[in-house]
Design a protein around this motif. Structure first.
Motif, PDB file in Angstrom:
ATOM      1  N   LEU A 134      -2.557   3.232  -3.903  1.00  0.00           N
ATOM      2  CA  LEU A 134      -2.408   2.036  -4.729  1.00  0.00           C
ATOM      3  C   LEU A 134      -1.983   0.861  -3.854  1.00  0.00           C
ATOM      4  CD1 LEU A 134      -0.597   3.439  -7.906  1.00  0.00           C
ATOM      5  CD2 LEU A 134      -3.034   3.032  -7.575  1.00  0.00           C
ATOM      6  N   LEU A 135      -2.469  -0.343  -4.195  1.00  0.00           N
ATOM      7  CA  LEU A 135      -2.200  -1.500  -3.350  1.00  0.00           C
ATOM      8  C   LEU A 135      -2.368  -2.793  -4.134  1.00  0.00           C
ATOM      9  CD1 LEU A 135      -5.338  -2.606  -2.683  1.00  0.00           C
ATOM     10  CD2 LEU A 135      -5.293  -0.597  -1.233  1.00  0.00           C
ATOM     11  N   GLN A 136      -2.003  -3.900  -3.500  1.00  0.00           N
ATOM     12  CA  GLN A 136      -2.191  -5.240  -4.059  1.00  0.00           C
ATOM     13  C   GLN A 136      -3.500  -5.777  -3.484  1.00  0.00           C
ATOM     14  OE1 GLN A 136      -2.591  -8.431  -4.257  1.00  0.00           O
ATOM     15  NE2 GLN A 136      -0.809  -9.559  -4.966  1.00  0.00           N
ATOM     16  N   PRO A 137      -4.576  -5.828  -4.263  1.00  0.00           N
ATOM     17  CA  PRO A 137      -5.895  -6.076  -3.686  1.00  0.00           C
ATOM     18  C   PRO A 137      -6.069  -7.444  -3.041  1.00  0.00           C
ATOM     19  CG  PRO A 137      -6.010  -6.065  -6.088  1.00  0.00           C
ATOM     20  CD  PRO A 137      -4.648  -5.567  -5.719  1.00  0.00           C
ATOM     21  N   SER A 138      -5.570  -8.498  -3.670  1.00  0.00           N
ATOM     22  CA  SER A 138      -5.739  -9.820  -3.078  1.00  0.00           C
ATOM     23  C   SER A 138      -4.962  -9.944  -1.770  1.00  0.00           C
ATOM     24  CB  SER A 138      -5.311 -10.907  -4.060  1.00  0.00           C
ATOM     25  OG  SER A 138      -5.602 -12.185  -3.550  1.00  0.00           O
ATOM     26  N   ALA A 139      -3.757  -9.378  -1.740  1.00  0.00           N
ATOM     27  CA  ALA A 139      -2.969  -9.401  -0.507  1.00  0.00           C
ATOM     28  C   ALA A 139      -3.676  -8.652   0.610  1.00  0.00           C
ATOM     29  CB  ALA A 139      -1.593  -8.796  -0.762  1.00  0.00           C
ATOM     30  N   LEU A 140      -4.324  -7.539   0.276  1.00  0.00           N
ATOM     31  CA  LEU A 140      -5.062  -6.777   1.282  1.00  0.00           C
ATOM     32  C   LEU A 140      -6.219  -7.594   1.827  1.00  0.00           C
ATOM     33  CD1 LEU A 140      -5.840  -4.262   2.882  1.00  0.00           C
ATOM     34  CD2 LEU A 140      -7.006  -3.402   0.838  1.00  0.00           C
ATOM     35  N   VAL A 141      -7.009  -8.190   0.954  1.00  0.00           N
ATOM     36  CA  VAL A 141      -8.180  -8.943   1.403  1.00  0.00           C
ATOM     37  C   VAL A 141      -7.762 -10.142   2.256  1.00  0.00           C
ATOM     38  CG1 VAL A 141     -10.178 -10.258   0.628  1.00  0.00           C
ATOM     39  CG2 VAL A 141      -9.558  -8.176  -0.554  1.00  0.00           C
ATOM     40  N   LYS A 142      -6.721 -10.843   1.840  1.00  0.00           N
ATOM     41  CA  LYS A 142      -6.233 -11.972   2.638  1.00  0.00           C
ATOM     42  C   LYS A 142      -5.797 -11.509   4.024  1.00  0.00           C
ATOM     43  CE  LYS A 142      -4.477 -14.723  -1.277  1.00  0.00           C
ATOM     44  NZ  LYS A 142      -3.237 -15.292  -1.896  1.00  0.00           N
ATOM     45  N   GLY A 143      -5.078 -10.387   4.063  1.00  0.00           N
ATOM     46  CA  GLY A 143      -4.623  -9.875   5.351  1.00  0.00           C
ATOM     47  C   GLY A 143      -5.752  -9.433   6.251  1.00  0.00           C
ATOM     48  N   LEU A 144      -6.770  -8.808   5.668  1.00  0.00           N
ATOM     49  CA  LEU A 144      -7.937  -8.399   6.461  1.00  0.00           C
ATOM     50  C   LEU A 144      -8.663  -9.616   7.024  1.00  0.00           C
ATOM     51  CD1 LEU A 144      -9.336  -5.571   4.141  1.00  0.00           C
ATOM     52  CD2 LEU A 144      -8.238  -5.253   6.366  1.00  0.00           C
ATOM     53  N   ALA A 145      -8.771 -10.666   6.227  1.00  0.00           N
ATOM     54  CA  ALA A 145      -9.462 -11.880   6.686  1.00  0.00           C
ATOM     55  C   ALA A 145      -8.701 -12.571   7.804  1.00  0.00           C
ATOM     56  CB  ALA A 145      -9.654 -12.842   5.511  1.00  0.00           C
TER      57      ALA A 145
ATOM     58  N   MET B 125       0.843  -1.199   0.000  1.00  0.00           N
ATOM     59  CA  MET B 125       0.000   0.000   0.000  1.00  0.00           C
ATOM     60  C   MET B 125       0.874   1.243   0.000  1.00  0.00           C
ATOM     61  SD  MET B 125      -2.782   1.186   2.900  1.00  0.00           S
ATOM     62  CE  MET B 125      -4.146   0.165   2.340  1.00  0.00           C
ATOM     63  N   ARG B 126       0.631   2.125  -0.974  1.00  0.00           N
ATOM     64  CA  ARG B 126       1.358   3.394  -1.041  1.00  0.00           C
ATOM     65  C   ARG B 126       0.400   4.525  -1.400  1.00  0.00           C
ATOM     66  NH1 ARG B 126       6.869   2.448  -4.612  1.00  0.00           N
ATOM     67  NH2 ARG B 126       7.221   0.249  -4.098  1.00  0.00           N
ATOM     68  N   SER B 127       0.568   5.644  -0.714  1.00  0.00           N
ATOM     69  CA  SER B 127      -0.210   6.847  -1.041  1.00  0.00           C
ATOM     70  C   SER B 127       0.489   7.557  -2.198  1.00  0.00           C
ATOM     71  CB  SER B 127      -0.331   7.748   0.188  1.00  0.00           C
ATOM     72  OG  SER B 127      -1.007   7.077   1.231  1.00  0.00           O
TER      73      SER B 127
END
Length: 441
Positions: free
Chosen positions: A188-199, A128-130
């Protein structure tokens, strides 16, 4: 008894999923279970709703149900833009009503803030980067869109930078675009990595069941969710499954959401020599001035993503023949932009769905006694799904805010024509839009 007549079944080659951290999926549900709360859909909306419910009701079990594996479905298949600014494509200046735009901006900023907090708190590695985003134009019509958007951003009081044709290669390497607007607030971010981490960082009183597709529902004093291997009985149900939500038997959302699929390809990593040939920054994202144009990203590991081409899939499932056909369009779009990289091939090609409504509005609130929903993100799932899932849980816990009242007062998605008129109309619109996009595609 309501039978659920369509289930998600995404294709297998999503780069984000395969390139993110591999995890052990949670066991699917079997037998009979009971709980106070259930949330269907473990995308951004469902994850946010389950997390917030668990925080409000620490002594209650919250059951979160995902038909596929977390990170494999829609939430992990987008281009990874968590956008702050409103973008009303139906308005001349892309901002529209200024008061609605201001509230939309607050919603999006809250969604970003919630995600940033979770990523930092739980150490989620999702790159994740702004970094902001570029909105690029190639043709005269696209440049006119950017000029109109400038006027809208001025009206809203938001910062932007106009990047000229000669300066753009210093930013993104390619000299393909004639003009761009840079807006600094996008993440901007890596969406699948974010969702896995949130789960994997949900509170302990959330029970996640993956690969558990609900096929029948019985509504009453209790809600009974049935699937192939058992049933889940709950007091209250939240639908957070976007276009699939309209399959759950509620007239106010039936025939309101359009499952439109977008297609993407991602290259292998660029070599050091290829990176030097490309030039520009090492991490960026470009969205098109034309909604039917190409979204392009350079990722943290020096790959290039191209995302364009649409299909209307009423059953919510991908069409394999479209996947094969659109890869050729991706290759042409890539070569138009990056002629200095002739030997770079695509390693992955995949599709992902959007839940769109004709009037660009979503549903938020109560569907029936004991049943609630936050549905239809209109292509802004990362920020909008996160904030609506959170605010719906707050509302169910008795907390209200200006943003909650705004969402509750929204008219919701409007009805679309019945078949076959719907498919004829949507397919014609998609075909014409892609033809009209020209070099922007």
């Amino acid at each position: 008894m309501t039978k659920v007549t369509a289930l998600p079944a995404d294709d297998q080659q999503c780069a984000w999923y395969h390139l993110s951290r591999q995890r052990q999926a949670k066991t699917g549900h079997s037998g009979t279970s009971s709980a106070r709360w259930a949330v269907i859909g473990a995308g951004y909306t469902g994850l946010a709703a389950a997390r917030r419910l668990a925080e409000h009701f620490p002594h209650d079990e919250v059951i979160l149900i995902e038909a596929q594996e977390v990170g494999y479905g829609t939430a992990g298949r987008n281009a990874g833009f968590a956008i702050d600014l409103p973008h009303d494509i139906g308005a001349e200046d892309y901002i529209g009503d200024i008061e609605i735009a201001k509230t939309t901006l607050k919603l999006n900023l809250l969604g970003q803030s919630l995600l940033q907090t979770q990523v930092k708190t739980h150490g989620i590695d999702c790159h994740m980067r702004s970094s902001g985003k570029y909105q690029g134009a190639v043709e005269t019509r696209g440049i006119a869109v950017l000029e109109a958007y400038q006027r809208g951003l001025d009206k809203l009081g938001q910062d932007y930078q106009v990047i000229s044709e000669q300066d753009l290669p210093h930013h993104i390497g390619t000299s393909f675009y004639k003009k761009a607007l840079f807006t600094p607030g996008t993440i901007l971010l890596q969406p699948s990595a974010l969702v896995k981490g949130l789960a994997d960082s949900l509170p302990s009183n959330v029970t996640l069941y993956e690969n558990t597709a609900i096929t029948e529902v019985e509504y009453g004093d209790k809600v009974v969710l049935k699937h192939e291997h058992g049933q889940i009985i709950v007091d209250k149900l939240i639908l957070a499954n976007n276009a699939f939500g309209q399959r759950f038997g509620f007239s106010q959302i039936q025939r309101t959401m359009l499952p439109v699929f977008l297609y993407a390809s991602m290259t292998r990593p660029l070599t050091e020599n290829e990176q030097a040939q490309l030039g520009g920054k090492d991490f960026w994202g470009v969205i098109p001035s034309d909604p039917f144009g190409s979204t392009v990203r350079r990722t943290h590991d020096h790959r290039i993503l191209i995302r364009n081409s649409f299909s209307f899939n009423p059953n919510g499932q991908p069409k394999p023949h479209c996947l094969k056909r659109f890869i050729q369009r991706h290759q042409q779009s890539f070569m138009n932009r990056f002629p200095m990289l002739p030997a770079v091939d695509f390693e992955y090609t995949w599709s992902g769905s959007l839940a769109l409504s004709q009037n660009h509005k979503g549903f938020f609130g109560q569907l029936a006694p004991n049943v609630f929903g936050a549905l239809c993100c209109n292509g802004l799932g990362i920020t909008r799904g996160t904030v609506t899932g959170t605010l719906l849980a707050d509302w169910l816990a008795g907390e209200r805010s200006e943003l909650t009242d705004f969402l509750l007062a929204t008219s919701g998605p409007n009805k679309v024509p019945p078949e076959p008129f719907l498919s004829i109309g949507v397919n014609a619109t998609l075909w014409w839009g892609q033809m009209k996009a020209g070099l922007e595609s």
